[in-house]
Scaffold this motif. Sequence first.
Motif, short mmCIF file in Angstrom:
data_model
loop_
_atom_site.label_atom_id
_atom_site.label_comp_id
_atom_site.label_asym_id
_atom_site.label_seq_id
_atom_site.Cartn_x
_atom_site.Cartn_y
_atom_site.Cartn_z
N TRP A 1 0.85 -1.19 0.00
CA TRP A 1 0.00 0.00 0.00
C TRP A 1 0.89 1.23 0.00
CZ3 TRP A 1 -5.51 0.17 1.18
CH2 TRP A 1 -6.10 -1.10 1.25
N ALA B 1 0.78 5.52 1.16
CA ALA B 1 0.05 6.60 1.82
C ALA B 1 0.88 7.87 1.75
CB ALA B 1 -0.24 6.25 3.28
N LEU C 1 -4.56 7.51 0.50
CA LEU C 1 -4.23 6.10 0.67
C LEU C 1 -4.51 5.37 -0.64
CD1 LEU C 1 -3.41 3.84 2.66
CD2 LEU C 1 -5.84 3.61 3.23
N SER D 1 -4.47 1.57 -2.42
CA SER D 1 -4.40 0.12 -2.25
C SER D 1 -3.46 -0.48 -3.30
CB SER D 1 -5.79 -0.50 -2.39
OG SER D 1 -6.19 -0.51 -3.75
N ALA E 1 -4.57 3.36 7.01
CA ALA E 1 -3.95 2.27 6.26
C ALA E 1 -4.16 0.94 6.99
CB ALA E 1 -2.46 2.54 6.07
N ALA F 1 -3.90 -2.75 5.30
CA ALA F 1 -2.49 -2.67 4.87
C ALA F 1 -1.60 -3.29 5.93
CB ALA F 1 -2.10 -1.22 4.63
N LEU G 1 3.54 -1.04 3.84
CA LEU G 1 3.15 0.33 3.51
C LEU G 1 4.37 1.17 3.18
CD1 LEU G 1 0.84 2.51 3.56
CD2 LEU G 1 1.44 2.88 5.97
#
Length: 161
Positions: free
Chosen positions: A13, A15, A34, A36, A69, A74, A77
């Motif tokens: 993921w 962010a 955010l 995916s 997240a 997630a 990350l």
Amino acid sequence: MPADPPPDSPTCWHAWFDGAASPNPGRLGLGVVLQSPEGALTEVSTRGEGTGCSNEAELHALRTALEHAHAAGARRLVLTGDSDFAVRHGAGLDHTAVPRLAALIAQVQAWAARFEQLEWRWVPRHRNQVADRLSRQALGLPPKPAPHPGKRRTAQGHTGR
């Protein structure tokens, strides 16, 4: 034991976060984007609790990014922000004796520990425009104007005689 997948693997993921204080210190605006692994985007624009300085706003936004997240599922990350202060302190590379900031940093680090893999990235402000817009939007502020490209310098040609 297999190696961790690289940060840009299909299971990772992303962010982006940004915080704003208006005035500084003042009301807090938090912006988070955010993404995916499949590319779905979620935008968060919200007011932070209470008031504080820009570093507090950045740390609140960072914590909000981690919270969202994690809640989205997630576990790997890549976390990106334009606050060198928030990135360095969140990653544990720096420390502060300021109690209000130290408490926020501890919260950020507790959230960060919930991830299997976390990569911290700092980017210049112009590469974090969506999160910046969201943090300002939370405060009712207009987006910052796009950076001015500046004048292009041209070589002054001359012939020597």
